[in-house]
Design a protein around this motif. Sequence first.
Motif, PDB file in Angstrom:
ATOM      1  N   ARG A   1      -1.321   9.153  -4.074  1.00  0.00           N
ATOM      2  CA  ARG A   1      -1.323  10.474  -4.751  1.00  0.00           C
ATOM      3  C   ARG A   1      -0.331  10.869  -2.583  1.00  0.00           C
ATOM      4  NH1 ARG A   1      -1.565  13.283  -8.528  1.00  0.00           N
ATOM      5  NH2 ARG A   1      -1.587  15.063  -7.992  1.00  0.00           N
ATOM      6  N   GLY A   2      -1.717  10.385  -1.530  1.00  0.00           N
ATOM      7  CA  GLY A   2      -0.696  10.991  -0.632  1.00  0.00           C
ATOM      8  C   GLY A   2       0.590  10.634  -0.356  1.00  0.00           C
ATOM      9  N   VAL A   3       1.287   9.170  -0.594  1.00  0.00           N
ATOM     10  CA  VAL A   3       2.204   8.203  -0.191  1.00  0.00           C
ATOM     11  C   VAL A   3       3.487   9.108  -0.097  1.00  0.00           C
ATOM     12  CG1 VAL A   3       3.856   6.424  -0.762  1.00  0.00           C
ATOM     13  CG2 VAL A   3       1.157   6.087   0.097  1.00  0.00           C
ATOM     14  N   VAL A   4       3.462   9.871  -1.825  1.00  0.00           N
ATOM     15  CA  VAL A   4       4.468  10.839  -2.324  1.00  0.00           C
ATOM     16  C   VAL A   4       4.877  12.001  -1.710  1.00  0.00           C
ATOM     17  CG1 VAL A   4       5.825  11.401  -4.523  1.00  0.00           C
ATOM     18  CG2 VAL A   4       3.610   9.301  -4.216  1.00  0.00           C
TER      19      VAL A   4
ATOM     20  N   THR B   1       5.456   4.950  -8.148  1.00  0.00           N
ATOM     21  CA  THR B   1       5.798   6.681  -7.880  1.00  0.00           C
ATOM     22  C   THR B   1       4.458   7.954  -9.663  1.00  0.00           C
ATOM     23  OG1 THR B   1       7.086   6.833  -6.917  1.00  0.00           O
ATOM     24  CG2 THR B   1       6.630   8.654  -7.696  1.00  0.00           C
ATOM     25  N   ARG B   2       5.535   7.021 -10.454  1.00  0.00           N
ATOM     26  CA  ARG B   2       4.933   7.800 -11.567  1.00  0.00           C
ATOM     27  C   ARG B   2       3.769   7.472 -12.002  1.00  0.00           C
ATOM     28  NH1 ARG B   2       6.740   6.007 -17.406  1.00  0.00           N
ATOM     29  NH2 ARG B   2       5.895   4.068 -17.193  1.00  0.00           N
ATOM     30  N   ARG B   3       3.232   6.194 -11.621  1.00  0.00           N
ATOM     31  CA  ARG B   3       1.635   6.108 -11.788  1.00  0.00           C
ATOM     32  C   ARG B   3       0.443   6.405 -10.647  1.00  0.00           C
ATOM     33  NH1 ARG B   3       2.272   0.967 -11.864  1.00  0.00           N
ATOM     34  NH2 ARG B   3       1.950   0.229  -9.863  1.00  0.00           N
ATOM     35  N   ALA B   4       1.243   6.650  -9.563  1.00  0.00           N
ATOM     36  CA  ALA B   4       1.089   7.710  -8.003  1.00  0.00           C
ATOM     37  C   ALA B   4       0.688   8.808  -8.223  1.00  0.00           C
ATOM     38  CB  ALA B   4       1.721   7.317  -7.012  1.00  0.00           C
TER      39      ALA B   4
ATOM     40  N   ALA C   1       0.474  -1.260   0.075  1.00  0.00           N
ATOM     41  CA  ALA C   1      -0.005   0.010  -0.333  1.00  0.00           C
ATOM     42  C   ALA C   1       0.980   1.175   0.023  1.00  0.00           C
ATOM     43  CB  ALA C   1      -1.048  -0.237   1.136  1.00  0.00           C
ATOM     44  N   ASP C   2       1.925   0.820   0.953  1.00  0.00           N
ATOM     45  CA  ASP C   2       2.663   2.251   0.155  1.00  0.00           C
ATOM     46  C   ASP C   2       4.396   1.497   0.438  1.00  0.00           C
ATOM     47  OD1 ASP C   2       4.816   4.451   0.995  1.00  0.00           O
ATOM     48  OD2 ASP C   2       3.674   5.242   2.975  1.00  0.00           O
ATOM     49  N   PRO C   3       4.680   1.292  -0.743  1.00  0.00           N
ATOM     50  CA  PRO C   3       6.080   1.088  -1.305  1.00  0.00           C
ATOM     51  C   PRO C   3       7.002   1.618  -0.343  1.00  0.00           C
ATOM     52  CG  PRO C   3       5.220   1.803  -3.345  1.00  0.00           C
ATOM     53  CD  PRO C   3       3.790   1.711  -2.347  1.00  0.00           C
TER      54      PRO C   3
ATOM     55  N   ASP D   1      13.419   7.535 -16.532  1.00  0.00           N
ATOM     56  CA  ASP D   1      12.055   8.506 -17.203  1.00  0.00           C
ATOM     57  C   ASP D   1      11.100   8.958 -16.554  1.00  0.00           C
ATOM     58  OD1 ASP D   1      14.268   8.697 -18.961  1.00  0.00           O
ATOM     59  OD2 ASP D   1      13.243   7.257 -20.573  1.00  0.00           O
ATOM     60  N   ALA D   2      10.751   7.495 -15.990  1.00  0.00           N
ATOM     61  CA  ALA D   2       9.832   7.510 -15.136  1.00  0.00           C
ATOM     62  C   ALA D   2       9.918   8.448 -13.453  1.00  0.00           C
ATOM     63  CB  ALA D   2       9.401   6.148 -14.805  1.00  0.00           C
ATOM     64  N   LEU D   3      10.667   8.570 -12.622  1.00  0.00           N
ATOM     65  CA  LEU D   3      11.466   8.710 -11.880  1.00  0.00           C
ATOM     66  C   LEU D   3      11.207  10.369 -11.998  1.00  0.00           C
ATOM     67  CD1 LEU D   3      11.392   9.314  -9.056  1.00  0.00           C
ATOM     68  CD2 LEU D   3      13.932   8.564  -9.389  1.00  0.00           C
TER      69      LEU D   3
END
Length: 208
Positions: free
Chosen positions: A136-139, A123-126, A96-98, A162-164
């Motif tokens: 989103r709140g995890v990041v 993270t990109r997807r989040a 849930a929170d990697p 690239d994703a990061l």
Amino acid sequence: AVVGLSDLSYHATVSAELAFETLGVLHGPLAELLHERRKLFLEEAPLPALLAALLEIERHTILPWMLRSSDADIALLRAFVARLEAADAACANAFADPFDCLEALSRMGWVPTVLLRSLCIWTRRALGRASTASDRGVVTAKRLCALDDACEVRGVDGDARDALNQAIRAFIVFGPPEKGEPEDTIRNSTVLPRRTVAHDTASQSLLG
């Protein structure tokens, strides 16, 4: 003796093995059953369950009467890292929170590169438009910086890098969800960033 063994946690199973060994009765079917129980946990338990067991060691929350084994603790850590590597690009999706996983393994000094690469994509997807408020709140800015630093040290490149980079740009432009912001607001929002004082000041400067 075997009643209830299926409900034993990893640490309880280890403690039972050590206790029976001390009593000199760890042999035959009982020894085999406890060994297989511990092996099954390491190989088949959900990844969050293995992380929770590791955090119990780190936080010293294992019940004080339980017997401990440093070999069993190391086996747990090695099995967890091996499971992450086997999951490859999907390993971050198991949590849930990697970032909790990354932070724990960073403290233990056992961060596999595959976790960094998977977390970049997660993270990109989040931070994407189709994400949920909980993802989103995890990041946070601090976590993004830590991930960026770790990727620099490991030389993570290609699609993961690239994703990061895309995630960092999205965070800078849109920021995290505001506290209490409904999921649907984020999911269905337009591509325009929320207005802030900085946005307004920049706009006024451009307009002269």
